[in-house]
Design a protein around this motif. Structure first.
Motif, PDB file in Angstrom:
ATOM      1  N   TRP A   3       0.826  -1.210   0.000  1.00 40.09           N
ATOM      2  CA  TRP A   3       0.000   0.000   0.000  1.00 40.09           C
ATOM      3  C   TRP A   3       0.860   1.260   0.000  1.00 40.09           C
ATOM      4  N   TRP A   4       2.086   1.177   0.498  1.00 39.48           N
ATOM      5  CA  TRP A   4       2.933   2.363   0.637  1.00 39.48           C
ATOM      6  C   TRP A   4       4.049   2.424  -0.405  1.00 39.48           C
ATOM      7  N   GLY A   5       4.109   1.429  -1.299  1.00 42.97           N
ATOM      8  CA  GLY A   5       5.217   1.432  -2.256  1.00 42.97           C
ATOM      9  C   GLY A   5       4.930   0.532  -3.433  1.00 42.97           C
ATOM     10  N   TRP A   6       5.977  -0.076  -3.959  1.00 40.55           N
ATOM     11  CA  TRP A   6       5.851  -0.829  -5.202  1.00 40.55           C
ATOM     12  C   TRP A   6       5.811  -2.339  -4.973  1.00 40.55           C
ATOM     13  N   ARG A  76       2.234   5.990  -8.388  1.00 43.06           N
ATOM     14  CA  ARG A  76       3.510   5.592  -7.794  1.00 43.06           C
ATOM     15  C   ARG A  76       4.654   6.518  -8.215  1.00 43.06           C
ATOM     16  N   SER A  77       4.368   7.826  -8.288  1.00 37.37           N
ATOM     17  CA  SER A  77       5.453   8.789  -8.470  1.00 37.37           C
ATOM     18  C   SER A  77       6.146   9.006  -7.127  1.00 37.37           C
ATOM     19  N   TYR A  78       7.288   9.666  -7.101  1.00 31.02           N
ATOM     20  CA  TYR A  78       7.943   9.967  -5.828  1.00 31.02           C
ATOM     21  C   TYR A  78       7.027  10.763  -4.895  1.00 31.02           C
ATOM     22  N   PRO A  79       6.368  11.822  -5.382  1.00 30.76           N
ATOM     23  CA  PRO A  79       5.444  12.541  -4.478  1.00 30.76           C
ATOM     24  C   PRO A  79       4.318  11.644  -3.961  1.00 30.76           C
ATOM     25  N   ASP A  80       3.829  10.745  -4.803  1.00 36.05           N
ATOM     26  CA  ASP A  80       2.798   9.800  -4.354  1.00 36.05           C
ATOM     27  C   ASP A  80       3.326   8.969  -3.187  1.00 36.05           C
ATOM     28  N   LEU A  81       4.548   8.486  -3.320  1.00 44.36           N
ATOM     29  CA  LEU A  81       5.136   7.630  -2.285  1.00 44.36           C
ATOM     30  C   LEU A  81       5.352   8.421  -1.001  1.00 44.36           C
ATOM     31  N   VAL A  82       5.790   9.668  -1.137  1.00 46.45           N
ATOM     32  CA  VAL A  82       5.969  10.515   0.051  1.00 46.45           C
ATOM     33  C   VAL A  82       4.639  10.682   0.779  1.00 46.45           C
ATOM     34  N   ARG A  83       3.593  10.950  -0.002  1.00 49.82           N
ATOM     35  CA  ARG A  83       2.264  11.136   0.604  1.00 49.82           C
ATOM     36  C   ARG A  83       1.800   9.853   1.292  1.00 49.82           C
ATOM     37  N   LEU A  84       1.956   8.734   0.603  1.00 49.54           N
ATOM     38  CA  LEU A  84       1.515   7.465   1.191  1.00 49.54           C
ATOM     39  C   LEU A  84       2.266   7.174   2.489  1.00 49.54           C
ATOM     40  N   ARG A  85       3.584   7.284   2.432  1.00 52.90           N
ATOM     41  CA  ARG A  85       4.407   6.917   3.578  1.00 52.90           C
ATOM     42  C   ARG A  85       4.152   7.827   4.781  1.00 52.90           C
ATOM     43  N   SER A  86       3.772   9.083   4.471  1.00 54.68           N
ATOM     44  CA  SER A  86       3.493  10.013   5.572  1.00 54.68           C
ATOM     45  C   SER A  86       2.100   9.787   6.150  1.00 54.68           C
ATOM     46  N   GLY A  87       1.270   9.041   5.399  1.00 56.87           N
ATOM     47  CA  GLY A  87      -0.082   8.775   5.871  1.00 56.87           C
ATOM     48  C   GLY A  87      -1.029   9.954   5.703  1.00 56.87           C
ATOM     49  N   ARG A  88      -0.567  10.986   5.021  1.00 51.48           N
ATOM     50  CA  ARG A  88      -1.433  12.159   4.815  1.00 51.48           C
ATOM     51  C   ARG A  88      -1.774  12.301   3.335  1.00 51.48           C
ATOM     52  N   GLY A 130       0.915  11.482 -11.632  1.00 52.87           N
ATOM     53  CA  GLY A 130      -0.296  11.994 -10.977  1.00 52.87           C
ATOM     54  C   GLY A 130      -1.562  11.729 -11.760  1.00 52.87           C
ATOM     55  N   GLY A 131      -1.550  10.705 -12.617  1.00 50.47           N
ATOM     56  CA  GLY A 131      -2.708  10.430 -13.459  1.00 50.47           C
ATOM     57  C   GLY A 131      -3.904   9.863 -12.711  1.00 50.47           C
ATOM     58  N   LEU A 132      -3.697   9.463 -11.450  1.00 47.30           N
ATOM     59  CA  LEU A 132      -4.772   8.829 -10.681  1.00 47.30           C
ATOM     60  C   LEU A 132      -5.319   9.704  -9.558  1.00 47.30           C
ATOM     61  N   ASP A 133      -4.751  10.895  -9.373  1.00 49.21           N
ATOM     62  CA  ASP A 133      -5.216  11.759  -8.284  1.00 49.21           C
ATOM     63  C   ASP A 133      -6.736  11.877  -8.321  1.00 49.21           C
ATOM     64  N   ALA A 134      -7.372  11.514  -7.239  1.00 50.41           N
ATOM     65  CA  ALA A 134      -8.838  11.456  -7.198  1.00 50.41           C
ATOM     66  C   ALA A 134      -9.395  12.851  -6.895  1.00 50.41           C
ATOM     67  N   LEU A 135      -9.438  13.682  -7.922  1.00 54.31           N
ATOM     68  CA  LEU A 135      -9.894  15.064  -7.751  1.00 54.31           C
ATOM     69  C   LEU A 135     -11.402  15.151  -7.953  1.00 54.31           C
ATOM     70  N   ARG A 136     -12.099  15.770  -7.004  1.00 54.69           N
ATOM     71  CA  ARG A 136     -13.551  15.934  -7.193  1.00 54.69           C
ATOM     72  C   ARG A 136     -13.841  17.048  -8.192  1.00 54.69           C
ATOM     73  N   ASP A 137     -13.022  18.075  -8.150  1.00 53.43           N
ATOM     74  CA  ASP A 137     -13.118  19.144  -9.142  1.00 53.43           C
ATOM     75  C   ASP A 137     -14.523  19.735  -9.231  1.00 53.43           C
ATOM     76  N   GLY A 138     -15.126  19.991  -8.088  1.00 55.51           N
ATOM     77  CA  GLY A 138     -16.447  20.620  -8.073  1.00 55.51           C
ATOM     78  C   GLY A 138     -17.608  19.650  -8.217  1.00 55.51           C
ATOM     79  N   THR A 404      12.486   9.853 -11.471  1.00 57.61           N
ATOM     80  CA  THR A 404      12.888   9.719 -12.872  1.00 57.61           C
ATOM     81  C   THR A 404      12.012  10.615 -13.728  1.00 57.61           C
ATOM     82  N   LEU A 405      12.508  11.011 -14.858  1.00 61.71           N
ATOM     83  CA  LEU A 405      11.686  11.713 -15.847  1.00 61.71           C
ATOM     84  C   LEU A 405      12.303  11.477 -17.217  1.00 61.71           C
ATOM     85  N   GLU A 406      11.491  11.636 -18.236  1.00 59.38           N
ATOM     86  CA  GLU A 406      11.977  11.279 -19.566  1.00 59.38           C
ATOM     87  C   GLU A 406      11.474  12.261 -20.616  1.00 59.38           C
ATOM     88  N   THR A 407      12.228  12.359 -21.670  1.00 57.69           N
ATOM     89  CA  THR A 407      11.912  13.262 -22.776  1.00 57.69           C
ATOM     90  C   THR A 407      12.489  12.654 -24.054  1.00 57.69           C
TER      91      THR A 407
END
Lengths: 533, 533
Positions: A3-6, A76-88, A130-138, A404-407
């Motif tokens: 739940w907190w990683g890969w 499972r981006s780095y920010p996603d993992l930070v958020r998960l691991r922090s529990g917030r 961030g393709g899965l961020d569950a945004l209500r968006d109004g 990681t990032l790619e171009t």
């Protein structure tokens, strides 16, 4: 998935103590930086909104426990993992819906549109943008639409195509095809977790894309279930009947509808798979070899060139595997070759074809000044080809920021792009840090660049630290007129750069399609397109 | 170009008297059926509407004489030729505008939008699907936008790409690239007349597409000038940044804007070009050989298989060339092979690569039961590769209705499609008639079918006669779920079948884009999308 990683919770990639020590020293990290994720019980999700009855009824299966919501809250981006691991977590779906078939998907979309509920399609949960961020968006609520029940496989052995359900994971699809002697040949690093629908929605490219083709090249037909109806392209090898709607659905990232079936080209399962390592003099010499092979249309099926820094760090982290690598190191010293660039080549297919193509490529590698390292680095790469995200979890445990990032760019401008992005990352991260890169997708006209960067994480400020580096890299890419993403997709992280990528009129074209196919704007809000304007 | 037909007015393809006699006998045609086009002075164009001053000013160059209008009034389909030769044209542009550069194109579109003037983009005038019909469609006037001045060439030799102006003809682009040792490798039958912009707008596929790729596969970036603004995709080898806008512009047939620049992959000019003929036992055996080569990814760069009927008619029409063919006929008799199917194979590239690939293909051809005919049929095909439309003019002079159409399907359903379309054409044309077919674009998952049909023209009723046959074939294609066009595009003739091809939601997506990019609906009205509904 943890739940907190890969990946598999029971599988752990242990870094050798020497590697850990060397890395800590290089990044100025302390043993005290080490940090484990919070306990599952400590995780707090945002308030849960009720999901209207008709939506629940349409779905058939509704999961709305805390862990169900948590497990589909982010990618499972780095920010996603930070958020998960922090529990917030700032966002989480109000419920997870898992419809049994395509008709139920259609019914769910209809019910969501009527009730004003946002929908985030969910496959393997592996987005790194961030393709899965569950945004209500109004909207009233937001649901995760889990496609896990859509796992059909229908092989046409005569045409070498297969109709695949979007919920099939990479290994599930490959296992079903292998039983009939076929393979899709699509092996991105996310292979073990990601799904067919996700590959299509994000224009995924696998490690063997030079040989088998990127996922978008494998797709012959696609079905999209949109709030406004269903769209299905003809199952044909090619057509000149207007703009390509298949290419419109590919890469749409859930923003215009849900991909409910994908027809793909398959190949006979290879008789032979063989990987090997080479060492180029430096990154420039290596790039010239890759360019030469790609422009002769003689690229190996897998072709990957690490820059000097990535080559050095790979050797450092290799641990017990490194014994063999260090022997190679000595061998290279004998040949007066130090600090070169590692090339991994792989061939798959019929024995005779592999022999012929390998022999051709080898002669070009030698002509380009590369020295063979034999099969060992190749089989080491093959064994660890899906290990990167496990390694990332271990590095984060050590208190390291790693992303990681790619171009991609044309050969003419690839070096400019490489230098600009590397410099931007080094400035943003500050010293000490590691910025390394590889070329993993080569074309006659250019290549991709895949950057990995590491630095000591600033405890509690990881997201800001990440944002600075990511922004610097993206701005450098835009300035050099490279693409903001070669195969990770846009999601939420790259959406602000889409105006630069495709221009105002390009955005208008995408918006026009979205407004027609998803008039209520419920499909994966906040992704792909920039906000406002 | 001849005003009433195809190509160089000074070039004529003379049919041998024996061939003419045999054809007349087979089709029940009489020498009295022969008909020449009317004199240029007898042609009557529809009333000319005035083109508003601001539109004329924006263009720079305005041609509005009768012959200028006539020469851009239609394309080169059979119905177009019937209309031209009869001197009675329902539609013609009110003027021809030939802007000097892209800024002037933009200015013209702005002025046309403001004045309510419809715009038909014009390249080489070779559409065979009614893509150039100058329909006013309720607008004040209609102009032909001739892109003949946009002929820039900018080669990036390192990336093997070239930025090309849309007004370059095939030979112009090849000559400019040849001077720098490169080739585009795009050789459709219309090569000598058609333009880069037209190739892109219609998703053209050349005779060597197995080797070099179809035109859509060659394009790396594209610029579109629409009434709502300019759209330019990044010049990069690949991107995962959302739906492909390049693939949206490709095949848009002038209905959303004007293609003003195309970046293409090029290749080093080949050292060797070699073509040869083979004879397969029958069409089924030939298809299996083509499938085998395509699925092994070992197809020759040119690969073309004629069915029994096309093989027979080719031998009949070959005339003096036929002497050599008849010698082959005798040779085949000796090998107890009569009434087989002709295969043309061609390889282009470096000597060693050609040798290797040819040797591989030859072994597969033999394994499939084909018998070699040597180089003669190959070089004969190469000499006459652009001759088809000249031959058509001669056949029409003899009073023959002759037309072609093409489709594609997966290997699993190709035979079903072949039988259905052939039967539909034979029923619609009645006896005596000739319906023949070849496969000229092979893929791992399927192939194209290119039909040619001939019958005695009903003097004065040619258009109705053509309509019956065309409708029957299109309906058979739709019923078999093939594509309505593999590489001729949609234009006006195939527009009614687009609902079947892409469905209602697909049409809605295209309409949404058109409405956003061309809000006044001035761009090439009546093409690509069906009317009403």
């Amino acid at each position: 998935m943890k739940w907190w990683g890969w990946g598999d919770p029971g599988r752990r990639l242990d870094l050798p103590a020497t590697a850990v020590a060397a890395l800590r020293e290089e990044l100025g990290a302390e043993p005290g930086d080490a940090a484990e994720p919070v306990a599952l019980a400590e995780v707090s999700l945002p308030e849960q909104r009720p999901v209207p009855g008709p939506v629940r009824v349409a779905a058939g299966e509704v999961l709305d426990g805390e862990e169900d919501r948590l497990r589909r809250a982010v990618g499972r981006s780095y920010p996603d993992l930070v958020r998960l691991r922090s529990g917030r977590l700032e966002h989480a779906p109000d419920a997870v819906l898992r419809p049994p078939n395509i008709d139920a998907v259609e019914a769910v979309l209809g019910a969501c549109e009527a009730a004003g509920v946002a929908v985030v399609p969910y496959g393997g949960g592996t987005s790194v943008v961030g393709g899965l961020d569950a945004l209500r968006d109004g909207h009233e609520a937001v649901i995760s639409l889990d496609l896990g029940h859509l796992r059909s496989v229908d092989l046409d052995a005569r045409s070498l195509t297969a109709r695949l359900g979007p919920g099939l994971s990479g290994p599930e699809a490959e296992a079903a095809l292998a039983a009939r002697g076929s393979t899709l040949g699509h092996f991105p690093q996310s292979f073990e977790q990601a799904t067919i629908g996700g590959f299509a929605a994000t224009r995924s490219a696998g490690q063997a894309s030079s040989g088998y083709g990127r996922f978008d090249e494998l797709v012959t037909a696609i079905e999209l279930c949109a709030p406004a109806g269903r769209l299905r392209t003809r199952e044909i090898p090619h057509t000149a009947a207007g703009p390509s709607l298949r290419e419109l659905v590919l890469g749409s990232e859930g923003t215009i509808g849900v991909i409910t079936e994908v027809s793909c080209r398959v190949r006979p399962a290879p008789d032979v798979r063989t990987y090997e390592g080479w060492m180029a003099e430096d990154f420039e010499a290596g790039r010239e070899i890759v360019r030469d092979l790609a422009q002769r249309h003689e690229a190996p099926d897998v072709l990957r060139l690490s820059d000097e820094e990535e080559t050095r760090v790979r050797l450092e982290l290799a641990g017990t595997e490194g014994l063999r690598m260090r022997a190679l190191d000595a061998y290279l010293s004998l040949r007066r070759r130090k600090g070169g660039c590692l090339i991994i080549c792989g061939w798959e297919g019929e024995r005779e074809s592999v022999r012929r193509r390998r022999s051709l490529a080898r002669s070009r590698l030698r002509l380009g000044g590369a020295v063979t390292l034999g099969a060992s680095p190749g089989s080491s790469w093959d064994r660890n080809r899906y290990g990167g995200p496990y390694l990332r979890d271990e590095l984060i445990n050590l208190g390291v920021l790693v992303e990681t990032l790619e171009t991609a760019h044309t050969w003419r401008r690839l070096d400019e792009l490489y230098s600009a992005v590397g410099a931007a990352l080094r400035v943003a991260l500050g010293e000490p840090s590691i910025v390394m890169c590889h070329v993993s997708h080569a074309y006659a006209d250019g290549a991709s660049l895949y950057f990995t960067f590491l630095t000591r994480a600033r405890r509690g400020a990881e997201l800001e630290q990440w944002r600075e580096a990511k922004t610097a890299a993206c701005e450098a890419i835009v300035a050099a007129e490279g693409t903001i993403t070669h195969h990770h997709a846009v999601g939420r992280d790259h959406a602000p750069y889409m105006r630069a990528e495709i221009g105002e009129l390009g955005l208008e074209a995408l918006r026009a399609i979205k407004e027609r196919l998803d008039p209520a704007g419920i499909m994966n809000p906040g992704k792909l397109m920039p906000r406002g304007g």
